[in-house]
Enzyme design. Structure first.
Site, PDB file in Angstrom:
ATOM      1  N   TYR A 144       0.837  -1.200   0.000  1.00  0.00           N
ATOM      2  CA  TYR A 144       0.000   0.000   0.000  1.00  0.00           C
ATOM      3  C   TYR A 144       0.874   1.254   0.000  1.00  0.00           C
ATOM      4  O   TYR A 144       0.739   2.131  -0.862  1.00  0.00           O
ATOM      5  CB  TYR A 144      -0.898  -0.031   1.233  1.00  0.00           C
ATOM      6  CG  TYR A 144      -1.886   1.113   1.336  1.00  0.00           C
ATOM      7  CD1 TYR A 144      -3.010   1.170   0.521  1.00  0.00           C
ATOM      8  CD2 TYR A 144      -1.712   2.129   2.283  1.00  0.00           C
ATOM      9  CE1 TYR A 144      -3.926   2.210   0.640  1.00  0.00           C
ATOM     10  CE2 TYR A 144      -2.626   3.163   2.405  1.00  0.00           C
ATOM     11  CZ  TYR A 144      -3.732   3.197   1.584  1.00  0.00           C
ATOM     12  OH  TYR A 144      -4.641   4.228   1.696  1.00  0.00           O
ATOM     13  N   LYS A 148       1.372   3.647  -3.241  1.00  0.00           N
ATOM     14  CA  LYS A 148       0.897   5.038  -3.231  1.00  0.00           C
ATOM     15  C   LYS A 148       2.046   6.008  -3.486  1.00  0.00           C
ATOM     16  O   LYS A 148       1.859   7.055  -4.110  1.00  0.00           O
ATOM     17  CB  LYS A 148       0.240   5.352  -1.884  1.00  0.00           C
ATOM     18  CG  LYS A 148      -1.106   4.672  -1.678  1.00  0.00           C
ATOM     19  CD  LYS A 148      -2.201   5.373  -2.477  1.00  0.00           C
ATOM     20  CE  LYS A 148      -3.576   4.825  -2.129  1.00  0.00           C
ATOM     21  NZ  LYS A 148      -4.644   5.497  -2.894  1.00  0.00           N
ATOM     22  N   PRO A 273       2.420   2.410  12.522  1.00  0.00           N
ATOM     23  CA  PRO A 273       3.018   3.701  12.881  1.00  0.00           C
ATOM     24  C   PRO A 273       2.692   4.117  14.325  1.00  0.00           C
ATOM     25  O   PRO A 273       1.572   3.924  14.794  1.00  0.00           O
ATOM     26  CB  PRO A 273       2.398   4.674  11.875  1.00  0.00           C
ATOM     27  CG  PRO A 273       2.008   3.821  10.715  1.00  0.00           C
ATOM     28  CD  PRO A 273       1.585   2.501  11.312  1.00  0.00           C
ATOM     29  N   ARG A 276       0.692   9.881  14.328  1.00  0.00           N
ATOM     30  CA  ARG A 276       0.369  10.484  13.034  1.00  0.00           C
ATOM     31  C   ARG A 276      -0.498  11.708  13.263  1.00  0.00           C
ATOM     32  O   ARG A 276      -1.528  11.640  13.936  1.00  0.00           O
ATOM     33  CB  ARG A 276      -0.373   9.476  12.172  1.00  0.00           C
ATOM     34  CG  ARG A 276      -0.489   9.921  10.747  1.00  0.00           C
ATOM     35  CD  ARG A 276      -1.250   8.950   9.918  1.00  0.00           C
ATOM     36  NE  ARG A 276      -0.525   7.752   9.592  1.00  0.00           N
ATOM     37  CZ  ARG A 276      -1.119   6.588   9.398  1.00  0.00           C
ATOM     38  NH1 ARG A 276      -2.412   6.462   9.536  1.00  0.00           N
ATOM     39  NH2 ARG A 276      -0.414   5.531   9.070  1.00  0.00           N
TER      40      ARG A 276
HETATM   41  P1  NAD Z   1     -12.668   1.885   0.236  1.00  0.00           P
HETATM   42  O1  NAD Z   1     -12.019   0.543   0.296  1.00  0.00           O
HETATM   43  O2  NAD Z   1     -14.015   2.042   0.849  1.00  0.00           O
HETATM   44  O3  NAD Z   1     -12.766   2.389  -1.267  1.00  0.00           O
HETATM   45  C1  NAD Z   1     -11.916   1.991  -2.287  1.00  0.00           C
HETATM   46  C2  NAD Z   1     -12.763   1.693  -3.522  1.00  0.00           C
HETATM   47  O4  NAD Z   1     -11.898   1.321  -4.605  1.00  0.00           O
HETATM   48  C3  NAD Z   1     -13.714   0.519  -3.294  1.00  0.00           C
HETATM   49  O5  NAD Z   1     -15.004   0.860  -3.773  1.00  0.00           O
HETATM   50  C4  NAD Z   1     -13.102  -0.598  -4.115  1.00  0.00           C
HETATM   51  O6  NAD Z   1     -14.048  -1.553  -4.561  1.00  0.00           O
HETATM   52  C5  NAD Z   1     -12.442   0.177  -5.239  1.00  0.00           C
HETATM   53  N1  NAD Z   1     -11.342  -0.539  -5.900  1.00  0.00           N
HETATM   54  C6  NAD Z   1     -10.321  -1.203  -5.315  1.00  0.00           C
HETATM   55  N2  NAD Z   1      -9.509  -1.723  -6.259  1.00  0.00           N
HETATM   56  C7  NAD Z   1     -10.033  -1.356  -7.466  1.00  0.00           C
HETATM   57  C8  NAD Z   1      -9.652  -1.587  -8.799  1.00  0.00           C
HETATM   58  N3  NAD Z   1      -8.557  -2.298  -9.116  1.00  0.00           N
HETATM   59  N4  NAD Z   1     -10.430  -1.077  -9.798  1.00  0.00           N
HETATM   60  C9  NAD Z   1     -11.553  -0.368  -9.495  1.00  0.00           C
HETATM   61  N5  NAD Z   1     -11.962  -0.120  -8.253  1.00  0.00           N
HETATM   62  C10 NAD Z   1     -11.199  -0.607  -7.245  1.00  0.00           C
HETATM   63  O7  NAD Z   1     -11.637   2.913   0.881  1.00  0.00           O
HETATM   64  P2  NAD Z   1     -11.757   4.480   1.139  1.00  0.00           P
HETATM   65  O8  NAD Z   1     -11.500   4.694   2.563  1.00  0.00           O
HETATM   66  O9  NAD Z   1     -12.999   5.022   0.524  1.00  0.00           O
HETATM   67  O10 NAD Z   1     -10.486   5.005   0.333  1.00  0.00           O
HETATM   68  C11 NAD Z   1     -10.600   5.652  -0.930  1.00  0.00           C
HETATM   69  C12 NAD Z   1      -9.240   6.164  -1.357  1.00  0.00           C
HETATM   70  O11 NAD Z   1      -8.752   7.094  -0.393  1.00  0.00           O
HETATM   71  C13 NAD Z   1      -8.173   5.066  -1.479  1.00  0.00           C
HETATM   72  O12 NAD Z   1      -7.362   5.331  -2.597  1.00  0.00           O
HETATM   73  C14 NAD Z   1      -7.374   5.212  -0.200  1.00  0.00           C
HETATM   74  O13 NAD Z   1      -6.054   4.770  -0.379  1.00  0.00           O
HETATM   75  C15 NAD Z   1      -7.474   6.708   0.052  1.00  0.00           C
HETATM   76  N6  NAD Z   1      -7.289   7.004   1.483  1.00  0.00           N
HETATM   77  C16 NAD Z   1      -8.295   6.755   2.383  1.00  0.00           C
HETATM   78  C17 NAD Z   1      -8.081   7.029   3.740  1.00  0.00           C
HETATM   79  C18 NAD Z   1      -9.149   6.818   4.775  1.00  0.00           C
HETATM   80  O14 NAD Z   1      -8.881   7.049   5.975  1.00  0.00           O
HETATM   81  N7  NAD Z   1     -10.359   6.443   4.454  1.00  0.00           N
HETATM   82  C19 NAD Z   1      -6.834   7.516   4.167  1.00  0.00           C
HETATM   83  C20 NAD Z   1      -5.838   7.709   3.222  1.00  0.00           C
HETATM   84  C21 NAD Z   1      -6.082   7.468   1.876  1.00  0.00           C
HETATM   85  N1  UDP Z   2      -6.191  -0.579  16.048  1.00  0.00           N
HETATM   86  C1  UDP Z   2      -6.581  -1.025  17.303  1.00  0.00           C
HETATM   87  N2  UDP Z   2      -7.654  -1.854  17.376  1.00  0.00           N
HETATM   88  C2  UDP Z   2      -8.376  -2.252  16.297  1.00  0.00           C
HETATM   89  C3  UDP Z   2      -7.973  -1.780  15.019  1.00  0.00           C
HETATM   90  C4  UDP Z   2      -6.870  -0.953  14.934  1.00  0.00           C
HETATM   91  O1  UDP Z   2      -5.983  -0.692  18.328  1.00  0.00           O
HETATM   92  O2  UDP Z   2      -9.354  -3.007  16.463  1.00  0.00           O
HETATM   93  C5  UDP Z   2      -5.054   0.355  15.960  1.00  0.00           C
HETATM   94  C6  UDP Z   2      -4.009   0.007  14.902  1.00  0.00           C
HETATM   95  O3  UDP Z   2      -3.035  -0.883  15.429  1.00  0.00           O
HETATM   96  C7  UDP Z   2      -3.429   1.379  14.590  1.00  0.00           C
HETATM   97  C8  UDP Z   2      -4.621   2.324  14.780  1.00  0.00           C
HETATM   98  O4  UDP Z   2      -5.584   1.591  15.543  1.00  0.00           O
HETATM   99  O5  UDP Z   2      -2.435   1.722  15.527  1.00  0.00           O
HETATM  100  C9  UDP Z   2      -5.262   2.766  13.472  1.00  0.00           C
HETATM  101  O6  UDP Z   2      -5.506   1.604  12.709  1.00  0.00           O
HETATM  102  P1  UDP Z   2      -6.274   1.645  11.295  1.00  0.00           P
HETATM  103  O7  UDP Z   2      -6.180   0.274  10.711  1.00  0.00           O
HETATM  104  O8  UDP Z   2      -7.624   2.233  11.489  1.00  0.00           O
HETATM  105  O9  UDP Z   2      -5.472   2.711  10.419  1.00  0.00           O
HETATM  106  P2  UDP Z   2      -3.919   2.904  10.070  1.00  0.00           P
HETATM  107  O10 UDP Z   2      -3.063   2.033  10.955  1.00  0.00           O
HETATM  108  O11 UDP Z   2      -3.811   2.548   8.632  1.00  0.00           O
HETATM  109  O12 UDP Z   2      -3.709   4.340  10.350  1.00  0.00           O
END
Ligand code: NAD
Ligand code: UDP
Length: 312
Positions: A144, A148, A273, A276
């Protein structure tokens, strides 16, 4: 009228973005392979004359005519992106190449949904955009994080080499209605566990921190970024700078949901991590953007959503 492509549009963030684009009168093409997204997230839009849903995997080329592209396709939760890590990297890298190729052909402006994960386990706190990050290239989060990071490189090379209009946003932990109940992210896990009267799973000792942004604030920031002056590429951080430990988050969730849940401690996943927090000075200056929704208010909305979904 703008013709706008949203990849990953049936996911958590993508579906909220489609809502806002339709509300403001855009013509929206939502593309998704439904790996983690679902038709039900956009079911309420299906009858709208300016909304179209297409099943497509962005690792394959796409030929459509659009003016703007929001590239969100990619699983975002660790359990989902680690399920098929090769496909995760392909989605970020091949997906970026295909969407950039499309944008180049039709001369569209394109925005990449990047992530705070490009900073890895950061040694600089809070994280400004100028920090290059500390990322393990061979760990379980690398598919991931590095996918990215490579997508960002591609965006900037297409910009330098082909003079394309690109926008890169680095999204920090975002939560809200339509998160997948089983996606393993901390906010959804804690709420689902608390609603079921189960103990909340704290990984490690719970002292690690995150900064949680409510979905409506995040989408507003993405829209402002897409509409920002052509010479502003980013990368720009979008997130809520108010930082909480996982113990603090658990307490808040329990106090909002009520009930008798306690905490149970589990091993910390590899490369998790420690801390953050976004530095959002740049977003404030260029986009005049700052998040407005407090964690308490956002959690109340999210709890109400999960109560409804889990009762169905
Ligand atoms: P999500 O998993 O709900 O949405 C991702 C969508 O992409 C899903 O609908 C999935 O079916 C689709 N998808 C995955 N692979 C695909 C492919 N090969 N072709 C077409 N569609 C595909 O996640 P989200 O939280 O809505 O995240 C959306 C975007 O934002 C992602 O790129 C993610 O990396 C980025 N992002 C989200 C967060 C967050 O906290 N939610 C944080 C950082 C970055
Ligand atoms: N985490 C936790 N309990 C859970 C799920 C996640 O303590 O049931 C912790 C995880 O280890 C991380 C933080 O919550 O430190 C955020 O996790 P998440 O998967 O939501 O996002 P990311 O690590 O990608 O920021």
């Amino acid at each position: 009228m703008n013709r706008v492509l949203v990849t990953g549009g049936a996911g958590f963030l993508g579906s909220h973005l489609c809502d806002r684009l339709i509300e403001r009168g855009d013509d929206v093409l939502c593309v998704d392979n439904f790996f983690t997204g679902a038709k039900r997230n956009v079911a309420h839009l299906l009858d709208h004359p300016y909304f179209e849903l297409m099943r497509h995997d962005v690792t394959f080329p796409l030929y459509v005519e659009v003016d703007r592209i929001f590239n969100l396709a990619c699983p975002a939760s660790p359990i989902h992106y680690q399920h098929d890590p090769v496909q995760t990297t392909k989605t970020s890298v091949h997906g970026a190449i295909n969407m950039l190729g499309l944008a180049k052909r039709v001369k569209a402006r394109i925005l990449q949904a990047s992530t705070s994960e490009v900073y890895g386990d950061p040694e600089v706190h809070p994280q400004p955009e100028g920090y290059w990050g500390k990322v393990n290239p061979v760990g379980i989060r690398s598919c991931y994080d590095e996918g990215k990071r490579c997508a960002e490189t591609l965006f900037f090379d297409y910009h330098r080499q082909h003079r394309m209009q690109i926008k890169v946003v680095r999204i920090f932990n975002t939560y809200g209605p339509r998160m997948h109940p089983d996606d393993g992210r901390v906010v959804s896990n804690f709420i689902v566990q608390a609603l079921a009267g189960m103990d909340l799973t704290i990984y490690g000792d719970g002292s690690q921190s995150r900064s949680f942004c409510y979905v409506d604030d995040l989408i507003e920031g993405m829209l402002r970024m897409m509409d920002s002056p052509a010479d502003f590429t980013g990368p720009v951080n979008l997130g809520n700078p108010t930082e909480f430990t996982m113990l603090e988050l658990a307490e808040k969730v329990i106090s909002i949901v009520g009930g008798s849940s306690k905490l149970c401690f589990k091993p910390l996943p590899q490369d998790d991590p420690r801390q953050r927090q976004p530095d959002i000075a740049l977003a404030g200056k260029v986009l005049d953007w700052a998040p407005k929704v407090s964690l308490a208010d956002g959690l109340k909305e999210t709890v109400a959503y999960f109560r409804k979904v889990l009762a169905q």
